[in-house]
Design an enzyme around this catalytic site. Structure first.
Site, mmCIF file in Angstrom:
data_model
loop_
_atom_site.group_PDB
_atom_site.id
_atom_site.type_symbol
_atom_site.label_atom_id
_atom_site.label_comp_id
_atom_site.label_asym_id
_atom_site.label_seq_id
_atom_site.Cartn_x
_atom_site.Cartn_y
_atom_site.Cartn_z
ATOM 1 N N ARG A 61 0.802 -1.241 0.000
ATOM 2 C CA ARG A 61 0.000 0.000 0.000
ATOM 3 C C ARG A 61 0.828 1.281 0.000
ATOM 4 N NH1 ARG A 61 -3.467 -3.369 -0.627
ATOM 5 N NH2 ARG A 61 -5.515 -3.418 0.377
ATOM 6 N N SER A 80 -10.235 1.126 3.819
ATOM 7 C CA SER A 80 -9.497 0.876 5.073
ATOM 8 C C SER A 80 -8.798 2.165 5.506
ATOM 9 C CB SER A 80 -8.418 -0.188 4.866
ATOM 10 O OG SER A 80 -8.996 -1.420 4.510
ATOM 11 N N GLU A 131 -3.562 4.533 6.331
ATOM 12 C CA GLU A 131 -3.388 4.330 4.881
ATOM 13 C C GLU A 131 -3.934 5.571 4.157
ATOM 14 O OE1 GLU A 131 -4.987 0.615 3.142
ATOM 15 O OE2 GLU A 131 -5.839 1.857 1.555
HETATM 16 C C1 LIG Z 1 -15.353 1.882 -0.452
HETATM 17 C C2 LIG Z 1 -13.864 1.881 -0.667
HETATM 18 C C3 LIG Z 1 -13.184 0.679 -0.823
HETATM 19 C C4 LIG Z 1 -11.801 0.666 -1.015
HETATM 20 N N1 LIG Z 1 -11.158 -0.530 -1.167
HETATM 21 C C5 LIG Z 1 -9.834 -0.549 -1.392
HETATM 22 C C6 LIG Z 1 -9.139 -1.796 -1.561
HETATM 23 O O1 LIG Z 1 -9.702 -2.872 -1.523
HETATM 24 N N2 LIG Z 1 -7.809 -1.754 -1.783
HETATM 25 C C7 LIG Z 1 -7.118 -0.575 -1.835
HETATM 26 O O2 LIG Z 1 -5.897 -0.618 -2.045
HETATM 27 N N3 LIG Z 1 -7.743 0.611 -1.654
HETATM 28 C C8 LIG Z 1 -9.081 0.649 -1.438
HETATM 29 N N4 LIG Z 1 -9.696 1.849 -1.241
HETATM 30 C C9 LIG Z 1 -8.914 3.086 -1.214
HETATM 31 C C10 LIG Z 1 -8.805 3.783 -2.572
HETATM 32 O O3 LIG Z 1 -9.889 3.446 -3.401
HETATM 33 C C11 LIG Z 1 -7.491 3.437 -3.302
HETATM 34 O O4 LIG Z 1 -6.368 3.828 -2.553
HETATM 35 C C12 LIG Z 1 -7.431 4.105 -4.687
HETATM 36 O O5 LIG Z 1 -6.390 3.519 -5.420
HETATM 37 C C13 LIG Z 1 -7.207 5.619 -4.624
HETATM 38 O O6 LIG Z 1 -7.325 6.130 -5.933
HETATM 39 P P1 LIG Z 1 -7.840 7.621 -6.192
HETATM 40 O O7 LIG Z 1 -7.746 7.893 -7.635
HETATM 41 O O8 LIG Z 1 -9.151 7.834 -5.561
HETATM 42 O O9 LIG Z 1 -6.709 8.447 -5.437
HETATM 43 P P2 LIG Z 1 -6.882 9.754 -4.550
HETATM 44 O O10 LIG Z 1 -7.591 9.404 -3.298
HETATM 45 O O11 LIG Z 1 -7.415 10.857 -5.367
HETATM 46 O O12 LIG Z 1 -5.350 10.057 -4.223
HETATM 47 C C14 LIG Z 1 -4.560 9.173 -3.458
HETATM 48 C C15 LIG Z 1 -3.099 9.702 -3.463
HETATM 49 O O13 LIG Z 1 -2.581 9.603 -4.779
HETATM 50 C C16 LIG Z 1 -2.197 10.891 -5.280
HETATM 51 N N5 LIG Z 1 -2.548 10.901 -6.707
HETATM 52 C C17 LIG Z 1 -3.737 10.607 -7.277
HETATM 53 N N6 LIG Z 1 -3.642 10.646 -8.618
HETATM 54 C C18 LIG Z 1 -2.358 10.978 -8.896
HETATM 55 C C19 LIG Z 1 -1.623 11.177 -10.102
HETATM 56 N N7 LIG Z 1 -2.186 11.041 -11.307
HETATM 57 N N8 LIG Z 1 -0.312 11.499 -10.016
HETATM 58 C C20 LIG Z 1 0.295 11.641 -8.810
HETATM 59 N N9 LIG Z 1 -0.345 11.495 -7.637
HETATM 60 C C21 LIG Z 1 -1.653 11.146 -7.686
HETATM 61 C C22 LIG Z 1 -2.989 11.885 -4.443
HETATM 62 O O14 LIG Z 1 -2.334 13.141 -4.381
HETATM 63 C C23 LIG Z 1 -2.991 11.179 -3.088
HETATM 64 O O15 LIG Z 1 -1.765 11.354 -2.415
HETATM 65 C C24 LIG Z 1 -11.086 1.891 -1.046
HETATM 66 C C25 LIG Z 1 -11.778 3.110 -0.898
HETATM 67 C C26 LIG Z 1 -13.153 3.107 -0.726
HETATM 68 C C27 LIG Z 1 -13.880 4.417 -0.595
HETATM 69 C C1 LIG Z 2 -10.340 -1.834 1.709
HETATM 70 C C2 LIG Z 2 -9.039 -1.862 1.517
HETATM 71 O O1 LIG Z 2 -8.319 -3.020 1.275
HETATM 72 C C3 LIG Z 2 -8.690 -4.222 1.935
HETATM 73 C C4 LIG Z 2 -9.065 -5.258 0.878
HETATM 74 O O2 LIG Z 2 -10.199 -4.847 0.159
HETATM 75 C C5 LIG Z 2 -9.356 -6.598 1.581
HETATM 76 C C6 LIG Z 2 -9.686 -7.707 0.599
HETATM 77 O O3 LIG Z 2 -8.531 -8.085 -0.080
HETATM 78 O O4 LIG Z 2 -8.195 -6.981 2.349
HETATM 79 C C7 LIG Z 2 -7.745 -6.030 3.334
HETATM 80 O O5 LIG Z 2 -8.748 -5.830 4.322
HETATM 81 P P1 LIG Z 2 -8.711 -6.693 5.681
HETATM 82 O O6 LIG Z 2 -7.309 -7.117 5.983
HETATM 83 O O7 LIG Z 2 -9.437 -5.930 6.721
HETATM 84 O O8 LIG Z 2 -9.515 -7.964 5.222
HETATM 85 P P2 LIG Z 2 -10.754 -8.696 5.890
HETATM 86 O O9 LIG Z 2 -10.752 -10.043 5.248
HETATM 87 O O10 LIG Z 2 -11.964 -7.856 5.805
HETATM 88 O O11 LIG Z 2 -10.369 -8.819 7.432
HETATM 89 C C8 LIG Z 2 -9.174 -9.463 7.873
HETATM 90 C C9 LIG Z 2 -9.388 -10.159 9.217
HETATM 91 O O12 LIG Z 2 -9.781 -9.209 10.200
HETATM 92 C C10 LIG Z 2 -10.965 -9.655 10.847
HETATM 93 N N1 LIG Z 2 -11.859 -8.523 11.160
HETATM 94 C C11 LIG Z 2 -12.145 -7.626 10.185
HETATM 95 C C12 LIG Z 2 -13.017 -6.588 10.454
HETATM 96 C C13 LIG Z 2 -13.581 -6.488 11.738
HETATM 97 O O13 LIG Z 2 -14.373 -5.588 12.049
HETATM 98 N N2 LIG Z 2 -13.231 -7.400 12.679
HETATM 99 C C14 LIG Z 2 -12.384 -8.438 12.415
HETATM 100 O O14 LIG Z 2 -12.093 -9.243 13.298
HETATM 101 C C15 LIG Z 2 -11.636 -10.606 9.831
HETATM 102 O O15 LIG Z 2 -12.455 -11.529 10.473
HETATM 103 C C16 LIG Z 2 -10.458 -11.232 9.145
HETATM 104 O O16 LIG Z 2 -10.006 -12.358 9.857
HETATM 105 C C17 LIG Z 2 -7.478 -4.696 2.713
HETATM 106 N N3 LIG Z 2 -7.156 -3.722 3.745
HETATM 107 C C18 LIG Z 2 -5.884 -3.491 4.102
HETATM 108 C C19 LIG Z 2 -5.678 -2.458 5.159
HETATM 109 O O17 LIG Z 2 -4.922 -4.061 3.616
HETATM 110 C C20 LIG Z 2 -8.210 -0.658 1.471
HETATM 111 O O18 LIG Z 2 -6.975 -0.766 1.377
HETATM 112 O O19 LIG Z 2 -8.795 0.462 1.524
#
Ligand SMILES: Cc1cc2nc3c(=O)[nH]c(=O)nc-3n(C[C@H](O)[C@H](O)[C@H](O)COP(=O)(O)OP(=O)(O)OC[C@H]3O[C@@H](n4cnc5c(N)ncnc54)[C@H](O)[C@@H]3O)c2cc1C
Ligand SMILES: C=C(O[C@H]1[C@H](O)[C@@H](CO)O[C@H](OP(=O)(O)OP(=O)(O)OC[C@H]2O[C@@H](n3ccc(=O)[nH]c3=O)[C@H](O)[C@@H]2O)[C@@H]1NC(C)=O)C(=O)O
Ligand SMILES: NC(=O)C1=CN([C@@H]2O[C@H](COP(=O)(O)OP(=O)(O)OC[C@H]3O[C@@H](n4cnc5c(N)ncnc54)[C@H](OP(=O)(O)O)[C@@H]3O)[C@@H](O)[C@H]2O)C=CC1
EC number: 1.3.1.98
Length: 322
Positions: free
Chosen positions: A189, A240, A310
């Site tokens: 990340r 997250s 994050e």
């Molecule tokens: C419901 C939800 C679920 C999510 N699930 C995940 C997940 O499963 N895994 C995960 O990794 N993340 C997850 N995220 C977080 C987020 O979606 C990711 O980090 C995503 O990649 C951010 O992209 P963005 O375009 O929105 O970046 P932004 O939020 O707009 O920016 C993030 C950073 O990147 C920089 N940036 C953006 N674009 C550029 C560019 N073109 N050049 C240089 N810098 C730039 C910004 O300045 C900032 O520092 C989730 C978020 C939400 C709301």
């Molecule tokens: C949503 C993000 O990414 C997510 C990504 O979508 C998912 C699926 O791959 O795996 C990560 O979540 P996570 O590690 O919380 O995955 P989960 O499978 O939901 O939870 C991991 C463990 O924590 C436990 N858990 C989770 C939530 C909670 O309220 N309580 C709890 O006990 C679950 O039971 C499980 O044993 C990424 N988060 C990070 C910080 O690495 C993001 O980065 O924004």
């Protein structure tokens, strides 16, 4: 040197006059006092002093040249899905990338070349429908390709760095470099692009074409459904909030600390997933900021882990002591 012309007052934002500037020769509009709340998934945050969303590389270069001449800080904004913007907004120029989204799937090489503003989940669904493997993990991750490259977005044991062939990076000076992932300091990340002034303009990913579209769609949909079961998607969030510290999962640590459902103002630790903070409708950036600190303090006290955010926290935030 870019020639500028001010088109005068456009009206009022928060009682202050809004202005716009057009960079002549490039048709690029730069507006003042643009609210960032509607441009971020948390739906909070004050205005950008200046905001622009270029549609072409020459417009992007002109904006950079203008910011350099005015000695302004710049902030890149993709989908705004991993940002907590201060209620006081952001100084300088915010550059939105969402219109930089040219897309080319190369059938011969299996490479996907895209502008940094292209939507990652949209590409993932499109690749699946075409029977191309490689992006099945990316559905449900809102935001742009640029944001994913900077954050090293990932899910289901895959991440952006795994499929990146190269990315085009624009320096503030206007120098454009094509860099492979090895030059971007990728770890879980994070990348060395975070917190820098370097702009991602384009990226090429290696995918694998030629699979049965129905099968790839089925796997992609399965990932999407899994997320929907474990993560709250019904209210604004940033995904997250914290990175997982080592073997322990942040969500587990926060739940075991008894913080599920804990609220400060309009911000709440989600019941469905404790590593999500939700804007329940009326949250300010300050509410979310205080809640992030409260969670950090309580988890550190109980488990001796300092959870690392994050989410990118931008602008000025004050910690209000209890
Ligand atoms: C419901 C939800 C679920 C999510 N699930 C995940 C997940 O499963 N895994 C995960 O990794 N993340 C997850 N995220 C977080 C987020 O979606 C990711 O980090 C995503 O990649 C951010 O992209 P963005 O375009 O929105 O970046 P932004 O939020 O707009 O920016 C993030 C950073 O990147 C920089 N940036 C953006 N674009 C550029 C560019 N073109 N050049 C240089 N810098 C730039 C910004 O300045 C900032 O520092 C989730 C978020 C939400 C709301
Ligand atoms: C949503 C993000 O990414 C997510 C990504 O979508 C998912 C699926 O791959 O795996 C990560 O979540 P996570 O590690 O919380 O995955 P989960 O499978 O939901 O939870 C991991 C463990 O924590 C436990 N858990 C989770 C939530 C909670 O309220 N309580 C709890 O006990 C679950 O039971 C499980 O044993 C990424 N988060 C990070 C910080 O690495 C993001 O980065 O924004
Ligand atoms: N809680 C929060 O704060 C936020 C949550 N989200 C969630 O994050 C996820 C990503 O959101 P977003 O970036 O808006 O993109 P979405 O995943 O909602 O949609 C992007 C595009 O992908 C295609 N698509 C979506 N679903 C399917 C499907 N089942 N089959 C085929 N194609 C599909 C569509 O493309 P086309 O139109 O070309 O067919 C769609 O326009 C969503 O689940 C959304 O609910 C997003 C923002 C904030």
């Amino acid at each position: 040197m870019v020639m500028t012309v001010s088109s005068g007052s456009l009206g009022q934002v928060n009682g202050k006059p809004e202005r716009s500037i057009t960079l002549l020769g490039n048709d690029c509009l730069i507006r003042s006092k643009v609210s960032l709340a509607s441009l971020t998934s948390f739906r909070v945050g004050g205005p950008a002093d200046w905001y622009t969303a270029p549609q072409r590389l020459d417009q992007l270069l002109a904006c950079l040249e203008w910011a350099n001449a005015e000695e302004l800080p710049i902030t890149l904004l993709g989908g705004g899905s991993n940002l907590l913007v201060s209620d006081r907004g952001l100084r300088g120029l915010v550059i939105g990338t969402r219109y930089l989204r040219h897309t080319h799937f190369d059938q011969e090489t299996g490479q996907l070349t895209v502008g940094s503003g292209a939507s990652l989940p949209r590409l993932a669904w499109k690749a699946a429908r075409m029977g191309w493997r490689g992006l099945e993990w990316a559905v449900g991750i809102p935001g742009t390709v640029g944001g994913a490259i900077v954050m090293n977005a990932g899910a289901h044991i895959s991440c952006t760095a795994d499929i990146l062939v190269n990315t085009h990076i624009l320096e503030r000076s206007g120098t454009l470099q094509v860099l492979p992932p090895e030059k971007l300091g990728y770890r879980y990340r994070t990348s060395n692009l975070q917190g820098s002034d370097r702009l991602v303009t384009q990226a090429t990913f290696q995918l694998q074409p030629g699979y049965d579209p129905e099968q790839v769609m089925a796997e992609t949909t399965e990932h999407f459904q899994q997320r929907r079961l474990s993560q709250p998607y019904h209210l604004p969030s940033c995904g997250s909030v914290f990175r997982n510290p080592g073997p322990h999962k942040a969500g587990w640590l926060i739940e075991q600390t008894g913080l599920k459902g804990y609220k400060i103002g309009g911000a709440q630790v989600a019941e469905r997933h404790a590593n999500f903070i939700l804007n329940c409708g009326s949250a300010t950036a300050s509410d979310i900021f205080q809640l992030i600190h409260h969670v950090q303090e309580r988890v550190q006290h109980q488990w001796s882990y300092l959870l690392e955010p994050e989410v990118r926290i931008l602008g000025e935030h004050d910690l209000i002591s209890n």
